[in-house]
Design a protein around this motif. Structure first.
Motif, PDB file in Angstrom:
ATOM      1  N   PRO A  83     -14.710  -3.073  -6.820  1.00 41.19           N
ATOM      2  CA  PRO A  83     -13.536  -2.541  -7.513  1.00 41.19           C
ATOM      3  C   PRO A  83     -12.736  -1.552  -6.669  1.00 41.19           C
ATOM      4  O   PRO A  83     -11.517  -1.415  -6.852  1.00 41.19           O
ATOM      5  N   GLU A  84     -13.387  -0.851  -5.734  1.00 34.99           N
ATOM      6  CA  GLU A  84     -12.663   0.096  -4.889  1.00 34.99           C
ATOM      7  C   GLU A  84     -11.705  -0.624  -3.943  1.00 34.99           C
ATOM      8  O   GLU A  84     -10.642  -0.098  -3.597  1.00 34.99           O
ATOM      9  N   VAL A  85     -12.072  -1.827  -3.520  1.00 36.17           N
ATOM     10  CA  VAL A  85     -11.161  -2.629  -2.695  1.00 36.17           C
ATOM     11  C   VAL A  85      -9.964  -3.063  -3.540  1.00 36.17           C
ATOM     12  O   VAL A  85      -8.807  -2.955  -3.109  1.00 36.17           O
ATOM     13  N   ALA A  86     -10.234  -3.534  -4.748  1.00 33.85           N
ATOM     14  CA  ALA A  86      -9.135  -3.922  -5.631  1.00 33.85           C
ATOM     15  C   ALA A  86      -8.254  -2.719  -5.964  1.00 33.85           C
ATOM     16  O   ALA A  86      -7.029  -2.841  -6.081  1.00 33.85           O
ATOM     17  N   ARG A  87      -8.863  -1.534  -6.090  1.00 33.73           N
ATOM     18  CA  ARG A  87      -8.084  -0.327  -6.387  1.00 33.73           C
ATOM     19  C   ARG A  87      -7.102  -0.007  -5.269  1.00 33.73           C
ATOM     20  O   ARG A  87      -5.952   0.375  -5.518  1.00 33.73           O
ATOM     21  N   ALA A  88      -7.543  -0.171  -4.020  1.00 26.91           N
ATOM     22  CA  ALA A  88      -6.651   0.091  -2.889  1.00 26.91           C
ATOM     23  C   ALA A  88      -5.441  -0.838  -2.920  1.00 26.91           C
ATOM     24  O   ALA A  88      -4.323  -0.444  -2.577  1.00 26.91           O
ATOM     25  N   VAL A  89      -5.659  -2.069  -3.335  1.00 23.49           N
ATOM     26  CA  VAL A  89      -4.549  -3.017  -3.475  1.00 23.49           C
ATOM     27  C   VAL A  89      -3.658  -2.609  -4.641  1.00 23.49           C
ATOM     28  O   VAL A  89      -2.420  -2.607  -4.526  1.00 23.49           O
ATOM     29  N   ALA A  90      -4.264  -2.244  -5.760  1.00 23.27           N
ATOM     30  CA  ALA A  90      -3.502  -1.868  -6.944  1.00 23.27           C
ATOM     31  C   ALA A  90      -2.584  -0.684  -6.663  1.00 23.27           C
ATOM     32  O   ALA A  90      -1.437  -0.656  -7.125  1.00 23.27           O
ATOM     33  N   VAL A  91      -3.074   0.295  -5.914  1.00 27.35           N
ATOM     34  CA  VAL A  91      -2.251   1.459  -5.570  1.00 27.35           C
ATOM     35  C   VAL A  91      -0.990   1.029  -4.822  1.00 27.35           C
ATOM     36  O   VAL A  91       0.118   1.493  -5.105  1.00 27.35           O
ATOM     37  N   GLY A  92      -1.144   0.115  -3.862  1.00 26.39           N
ATOM     38  CA  GLY A  92       0.023  -0.399  -3.157  1.00 26.39           C
ATOM     39  C   GLY A  92       0.934  -1.211  -4.050  1.00 26.39           C
ATOM     40  O   GLY A  92       2.169  -1.091  -3.986  1.00 26.39           O
ATOM     41  N   PHE A  93       0.335  -2.022  -4.910  1.00 29.99           N
ATOM     42  CA  PHE A  93       1.125  -2.907  -5.772  1.00 29.99           C
ATOM     43  C   PHE A  93       2.026  -2.131  -6.728  1.00 29.99           C
ATOM     44  O   PHE A  93       3.140  -2.578  -7.022  1.00 29.99           O
ATOM     45  N   VAL A  94       1.569  -1.008  -7.256  1.00 32.37           N
ATOM     46  CA  VAL A  94       2.402  -0.282  -8.218  1.00 32.37           C
ATOM     47  C   VAL A  94       3.443   0.596  -7.536  1.00 32.37           C
ATOM     48  O   VAL A  94       4.374   1.070  -8.192  1.00 32.37           O
ATOM     49  N   ARG A  95       3.308   0.780  -6.238  1.00 35.25           N
ATOM     50  CA  ARG A  95       4.260   1.637  -5.524  1.00 35.25           C
ATOM     51  C   ARG A  95       5.350   0.867  -4.803  1.00 35.25           C
ATOM     52  O   ARG A  95       6.374   1.454  -4.420  1.00 35.25           O
ATOM     53  N   ARG A  96       5.144  -0.428  -4.616  1.00 35.12           N
ATOM     54  CA  ARG A  96       6.148  -1.171  -3.850  1.00 35.12           C
ATOM     55  C   ARG A  96       6.085  -2.660  -4.133  1.00 35.12           C
ATOM     56  O   ARG A  96       5.015  -3.250  -4.176  1.00 35.12           O
ATOM     57  N   ASP A  97       7.256  -3.270  -4.347  1.00 33.47           N
ATOM     58  CA  ASP A  97       7.361  -4.723  -4.343  1.00 33.47           C
ATOM     59  C   ASP A  97       7.293  -5.182  -2.895  1.00 33.47           C
ATOM     60  O   ASP A  97       7.988  -4.635  -2.032  1.00 33.47           O
ATOM     61  N   PHE A  98       6.494  -6.197  -2.623  1.00 32.32           N
ATOM     62  CA  PHE A  98       6.393  -6.710  -1.246  1.00 32.32           C
ATOM     63  C   PHE A  98       6.441  -8.224  -1.315  1.00 32.32           C
ATOM     64  O   PHE A  98       7.488  -8.799  -1.538  1.00 32.32           O
ATOM     65  N   ALA A  99       5.329  -8.897  -1.166  1.00 31.06           N
ATOM     66  CA  ALA A  99       5.323 -10.359  -1.276  1.00 31.06           C
ATOM     67  C   ALA A  99       5.483 -10.808  -2.722  1.00 31.06           C
ATOM     68  O   ALA A  99       5.886 -11.938  -2.988  1.00 31.06           O
ATOM     69  N   VAL A 100       5.144  -9.928  -3.656  1.00 32.14           N
ATOM     70  CA  VAL A 100       5.319 -10.204  -5.084  1.00 32.14           C
ATOM     71  C   VAL A 100       5.985  -8.991  -5.727  1.00 32.14           C
ATOM     72  O   VAL A 100       5.848  -7.867  -5.229  1.00 32.14           O
ATOM     73  N   PRO A 101       6.709  -9.173  -6.854  1.00 29.45           N
ATOM     74  CA  PRO A 101       7.382  -8.039  -7.506  1.00 29.45           C
ATOM     75  C   PRO A 101       6.432  -7.233  -8.382  1.00 29.45           C
ATOM     76  O   PRO A 101       6.658  -7.026  -9.574  1.00 29.45           O
ATOM     77  N   SER A 102       5.365  -6.751  -7.774  1.00 23.86           N
ATOM     78  CA  SER A 102       4.304  -6.077  -8.515  1.00 23.86           C
ATOM     79  C   SER A 102       4.770  -4.767  -9.143  1.00 23.86           C
ATOM     80  O   SER A 102       4.445  -4.467 -10.297  1.00 23.86           O
ATOM     81  N   ARG A 103       5.511  -3.973  -8.394  1.00 21.54           N
ATOM     82  CA  ARG A 103       5.996  -2.688  -8.929  1.00 21.54           C
ATOM     83  C   ARG A 103       6.925  -2.937 -10.108  1.00 21.54           C
ATOM     84  O   ARG A 103       6.866  -2.227 -11.122  1.00 21.54           O
ATOM     85  N   THR A 104       7.776  -3.940  -9.991  1.00 22.30           N
ATOM     86  CA  THR A 104       8.699  -4.272 -11.075  1.00 22.30           C
ATOM     87  C   THR A 104       7.934  -4.668 -12.324  1.00 22.30           C
ATOM     88  O   THR A 104       8.271  -4.247 -13.441  1.00 22.30           O
ATOM     89  N   ARG A 105       6.900  -5.469 -12.162  1.00 22.51           N
ATOM     90  CA  ARG A 105       6.112  -5.909 -13.321  1.00 22.51           C
ATOM     91  C   ARG A 105       5.382  -4.749 -14.002  1.00 22.51           C
ATOM     92  O   ARG A 105       5.115  -4.800 -15.194  1.00 22.51           O
ATOM     93  N   ALA A 106       5.055  -3.725 -13.231  1.00 25.69           N
ATOM     94  CA  ALA A 106       4.274  -2.602 -13.768  1.00 25.69           C
ATOM     95  C   ALA A 106       5.121  -1.595 -14.530  1.00 25.69           C
ATOM     96  O   ALA A 106       4.569  -0.688 -15.170  1.00 25.69           O
ATOM     97  N   ARG A 107       6.439  -1.738 -14.505  1.00 27.00           N
ATOM     98  CA  ARG A 107       7.298  -0.750 -15.155  1.00 27.00           C
ATOM     99  C   ARG A 107       7.091  -0.743 -16.676  1.00 27.00           C
ATOM    100  O   ARG A 107       6.949  -1.778 -17.305  1.00 27.00           O
ATOM    101  N   GLY A 108       7.080   0.460 -17.232  1.00 24.14           N
ATOM    102  CA  GLY A 108       7.062   0.610 -18.678  1.00 24.14           C
ATOM    103  C   GLY A 108       5.696   0.604 -19.318  1.00 24.14           C
ATOM    104  O   GLY A 108       5.596   0.691 -20.549  1.00 24.14           O
ATOM    105  N   VAL A 109       4.638   0.508 -18.513  1.00 26.82           N
ATOM    106  CA  VAL A 109       3.282   0.540 -19.070  1.00 26.82           C
ATOM    107  C   VAL A 109       2.405   1.466 -18.236  1.00 26.82           C
ATOM    108  O   VAL A 109       2.743   1.791 -17.099  1.00 26.82           O
ATOM    109  N   ARG A 110       1.290   1.855 -18.808  1.00 25.73           N
ATOM    110  CA  ARG A 110       0.292   2.637 -18.078  1.00 25.73           C
ATOM    111  C   ARG A 110      -0.915   1.752 -17.846  1.00 25.73           C
ATOM    112  O   ARG A 110      -1.525   1.242 -18.805  1.00 25.73           O
TER     113      ARG A 110
END
Length: 229
Positions: free
Chosen positions: A148-175
């Motif tokens: 899970p710590e490896v997945a967490r490192a990815v999740a931190v990047g995903f919520v801070r920036r859209d890159f290959a996928v619009p991950s940050r955009t998808r995360a808007r409006g929820v916790r």
């Protein structure tokens, strides 16, 4: 996830994650996937995955391409493809897919320790192998959620920036609240699930989004389906 590298402005890393730690995790995740695929019967290499129309063999060839294509090679390839990312990806798949599944796996095995990448966004390339590993394992019924710590490192990047996928955009409006790690991010109604399922949902995988709970889960599922922010 198609490769669409942008200017390499990295989000803040997860706590304790240095470039060397990211590289070590990338190597470990690739090696773990190779081990899972070693005994895969030949017909399974043509099985569908969670990644669109790509088969298991396509996904593995894509990962080999990502570990074999530096910045300038990527630029030459995308220019030659007329800036069509799908055409670029298909060309790279054809280049790194072997004449047999065993050859395709051998090519991936040969780049397990590679540090080649189109950009220096280590979190994103870790995300590539984490997400695509799940793309392959889940439909085949293979175990192995990973650390899970490896997945967490990815999740931190995903919520801070859209890159290959619009991950940050998808995360808007929820916790987002992970049930198996310390990952927490965002404001709004809560979405609960394993760290890997949160990552997969942000990467656009509906099967993972369906497993999430909490008051904000429907909001995130709508975003994954393209019906919301």
């Amino acid at each position: 996830m198609p490769h669409r590298p942008t200017r390499p402005t990295q989000p803040e890393p997860a706590d304790g994650w240095t470039p060397d730690r990211y590289r070590a995790a990338i190597t470990a995740e690739r090696a773990r996937l190779v081990a899972d695929l070693e005994a895969l019967p030949a017909p399974a290499w043509s099985a569908p995955t969670l990644c669109g129309a790509w088969t298991v063999e396509d996904v593995v060839a894509h990962l080999t391409a990502g570990a074999s294509t530096g910045r300038w090679a990527w630029l030459r390839s995308i220019v030659a493809a007329g800036f069509d990312a799908d055409r670029h990806n298909e060309r790279r798949l054809a280049e790194h897919r072997g004449p047999t599944p065993a050859d395709t796996l051998a090519r991936f095995r040969a780049v397990v320790g590679s540090r080649v990448a189109p950009t220096g966004d280590h979190w994103a390339w870790l995300g590539e192998v984490v997400v695509h590993g799940a793309d392959v394992r889940e439909p085949l019924g293979l175990p192995g959620a990973g650390d899970p710590e490896v997945a967490r490192a990815v999740a931190v990047g995903f919520v801070r920036r859209d890159f290959a996928v619009p991950s940050r955009t998808r995360a808007r409006g929820v916790r987002l609240v992970a049930t198996d790690s310390a990952f927490r991010a965002g404001e709004g109604p809560e979405v609960e699930g394993t760290t890997l399922d949160l990552v997969l949902a942000l990467a656009g995988r509906p099967t993972a989004a369906a497993r999430l709970g909490g008051a904000g889960a429907d909001t995130l599922r709508a975003a994954v389906a393209g019906r919301g922010a």
